[in-house]
Design an enzyme around this catalytic site. Structure first.
Site, mmCIF file in Angstrom:
data_model
loop_
_atom_site.group_PDB
_atom_site.id
_atom_site.type_symbol
_atom_site.label_atom_id
_atom_site.label_comp_id
_atom_site.label_asym_id
_atom_site.label_seq_id
_atom_site.Cartn_x
_atom_site.Cartn_y
_atom_site.Cartn_z
ATOM 1 N N SER A 1 -7.311 15.071 -58.336
ATOM 2 C CA SER A 1 -7.945 13.862 -58.870
ATOM 3 C C SER A 1 -7.237 13.448 -60.154
ATOM 4 C CB SER A 1 -9.407 14.188 -59.178
ATOM 5 O OG SER A 1 -9.963 13.235 -60.043
ATOM 6 N N TYR B 1 -16.367 19.868 -63.245
ATOM 7 C CA TYR B 1 -15.702 19.381 -62.023
ATOM 8 C C TYR B 1 -14.212 19.150 -62.295
ATOM 9 C CZ TYR B 1 -13.765 15.758 -59.058
ATOM 10 O OH TYR B 1 -12.911 15.038 -58.276
ATOM 11 N N LYS C 1 -10.514 21.038 -60.883
ATOM 12 C CA LYS C 1 -9.320 20.404 -60.306
ATOM 13 C C LYS C 1 -8.069 20.856 -61.074
ATOM 14 C CE LYS C 1 -11.256 18.165 -56.985
ATOM 15 N NZ LYS C 1 -11.078 18.597 -55.591
HETATM 16 N N1 UFG Z 1 -19.865 2.208 -63.492
HETATM 17 C C1 UFG Z 1 -20.810 1.277 -63.902
HETATM 18 N N2 UFG Z 1 -22.040 1.319 -63.329
HETATM 19 C C2 UFG Z 1 -22.365 2.225 -62.354
HETATM 20 C C3 UFG Z 1 -21.386 3.159 -61.935
HETATM 21 C C4 UFG Z 1 -20.148 3.126 -62.538
HETATM 22 O O1 UFG Z 1 -20.561 0.449 -64.780
HETATM 23 O O2 UFG Z 1 -23.507 2.210 -61.884
HETATM 24 C C5 UFG Z 1 -18.531 2.174 -64.104
HETATM 25 C C6 UFG Z 1 -18.211 3.444 -64.858
HETATM 26 O O3 UFG Z 1 -18.712 3.366 -66.180
HETATM 27 C C7 UFG Z 1 -16.696 3.467 -64.780
HETATM 28 C C8 UFG Z 1 -16.385 2.762 -63.461
HETATM 29 O O4 UFG Z 1 -17.575 2.065 -63.103
HETATM 30 O O5 UFG Z 1 -16.171 2.695 -65.824
HETATM 31 C C9 UFG Z 1 -16.044 3.745 -62.352
HETATM 32 O O6 UFG Z 1 -17.045 4.733 -62.304
HETATM 33 P P1 UFG Z 1 -17.162 5.777 -61.091
HETATM 34 O O7 UFG Z 1 -18.306 6.674 -61.402
HETATM 35 O O8 UFG Z 1 -17.168 5.052 -59.793
HETATM 36 O O9 UFG Z 1 -15.783 6.534 -61.149
HETATM 37 P P2 UFG Z 1 -15.130 7.368 -62.350
HETATM 38 O O10 UFG Z 1 -13.866 6.667 -62.666
HETATM 39 O O11 UFG Z 1 -16.048 7.648 -63.445
HETATM 40 O O12 UFG Z 1 -14.954 8.744 -61.617
HETATM 41 C C10 UFG Z 1 -14.040 8.877 -60.605
HETATM 42 C C11 UFG Z 1 -14.504 9.919 -59.587
HETATM 43 C C12 UFG Z 1 -14.537 11.267 -60.185
HETATM 44 C C13 UFG Z 1 -13.265 11.581 -60.886
HETATM 45 C C14 UFG Z 1 -12.930 10.489 -61.865
HETATM 46 C C15 UFG Z 1 -11.601 10.700 -62.488
HETATM 47 O O13 UFG Z 1 -15.780 9.588 -59.110
HETATM 48 O O14 UFG Z 1 -14.707 12.187 -59.119
HETATM 49 O O15 UFG Z 1 -12.871 9.257 -61.200
HETATM 50 O O16 UFG Z 1 -11.426 9.889 -63.591
HETATM 51 F F1 UFG Z 1 -13.353 12.716 -61.562
#
Ligand code: UFG
Length: 339
Positions: free
Chosen positions: A125, A150, A154
């Site tokens: 990841s 998590y 990785k």
């Molecule tokens: N977000 C919102 N509202 C929500 C959900 C997410 O605004 O309800 C935003 C988050 O703040 C973030 C973006 O959308 O800025 C993406 O969020 P995600 O949770 O979809 O994804 P992340 O980038 O946080 O996480 C993903 C994977 C993880 C991994 C990570 C690595 O889900 O498994 O990328 O950076 F670890």
């Protein structure tokens, strides 16, 4: 054609990869312990490919199970998807994450050594980078301190693989560092099945749009980005799946016996612009509001995918519009609504 074991084959990325491999004529065996999945995607794989799949229920931490499986099947390669992947859950249950994600890795590599199976592809990841100093980030960027247990698993699995590959030159290992996988198969027969309330953006968007959630909260609008929301690299899951096929095809042509690749589009997209794009593509009225920042979020990260293009001959083909349209079709399918 190679015979390939897919661990976590009933999960989101495992199922999409199974479809692409089967359609290319590979002989595929799927295993899953259903601890974070069920058998519903298996039917979808069979419907899309028109083939009966070879599935065995079992746990990668179970050395007896693995031994029996490897004795029976003569695998050429293993693609290891099976892992726990919730950032939040890992903070609450770190031991469960270290135990599951590290033990499945060591058990698999051990049984591979015993049965002389030498091709290993690992689901990594972009979380391994933390907040990188240089964006777009390439594979030479150092690992920052992991944001969550998590993320630490990785990083540790990649380190573990580096050490095992250094000690065993017969092993050919590739780590694929996923950015943000989204979307579903265009057939709407397989897609993401979040457990409980989704943490990830796109499932939350589609569940809000279908009426399962009251509103989407956008976590923060005061980041140093064009519209103040975070930037990510959203990659269609079918593009991601195809990178695994390329990795299987090219694994013996790599410059070293342990390589890592970024899998992303190379384009950074803000959360707010994704939400607006979803509304535009689907014509659905989405209830959303701006809320506070989410703890642990990285401001911006997107991939430099040049290495994957040069060495795997892979690049993304599907647009964000297609990702969002396919995610929406899948959500409608789950709700039994006409698509
Ligand atoms: N977000 C919102 N509202 C929500 C959900 C997410 O605004 O309800 C935003 C988050 O703040 C973030 C973006 O959308 O800025 C993406 O969020 P995600 O949770 O979809 O994804 P992340 O980038 O946080 O996480 C993903 C994977 C993880 C991994 C990570 C690595 O889900 O498994 O990328 O950076 F670890």
């Amino acid at each position: 054609m190679k015979k390939i074991l897919l661990t976590g084959g009933a999960g989101y990325i495992g199922a999409h990869t199974a479809v692409e491999l089967i359609q290319k004529g590979f002989d595929v065996v799927l295993i899953d312990d259903f601890s974070k999945s069920d058998n519903s995607l298996l039917d979808g794989i069979e419907k899309i490919t028109g083939k009966k799949i070879n599935f065995v229920e079992g746990d990668c931490k179970d050395s007896t199970f693995l031994d029996q499986l490897f004795r029976k099947e003569k695998f050429d390669s293993v693609i290891h998807f099976a892992a726990y992947k919730s950032v939040n859950e890992s903070v609450r249950e770190p031991l469960m994450y270290y135990n599951n994600n590290l033990r499945s890795m060591t058990e698999l590599l051990q049984v591979m050594g015993k049965y002389n199976v030498n091709e290993f592809i690992f689901s990594s990841s972009c979380t391994v980078y933390g907040q990188p100093d240089v964006i777009p980030v390439d594979e030479t960027a150092p690992f920052k301190k992991a944001e969550s247990p998590y993320g630490a698993t990785k990083q540790m699995c990649e380190r573990l693989l580096e050490d095992v590959a250094a000690a065993n030159k017969n092993l050919k290992a590739i780590s694929l560092r996923y950015f943000n996988p989204v979307g579903a198969h265009p057939s709407a027969l397989i897609g993401e099945l979040p457990i409980g309330v989704p943490n990830n953006l796109v499932p939350y968007v589609t569940q809000t749009a279908i009426g399962l959630r009251e509103k989407l909260v956008i976590f923060g609008n005061n980041y140093q980005t064009p519209d103040g929301s975070c930037i990510r690299d959203f990659i269609h899951v079918v593009d991601l799946a195809q990178a695994h096929v390329k990795s299987i095809e090219k694994i013996n042509e790599m410059p070293s016996n342990n390589e890592a690749f970024n899998l992303g589009t190379g384009e950074g997209v803000t959360v707010l612009s994704l939400v607006k794009k979803f509304i535009e593509v689907t014509n659905v009225n989405l209830n959303y509001e701006i809320g506070p920042r989410r703890t642990g979020d990285i401001e911006k990260v997107y991939a430099n995918p040049t290495k994957a293009k040069d060495l795997l001959g892979w690049q993304t083909r599907l647009s964000l519009e297609e990702s969002l349209r396919d995610a929406w079709r899948w959500e409608q399918k789950l709700a039994n609504k006409p698509i």
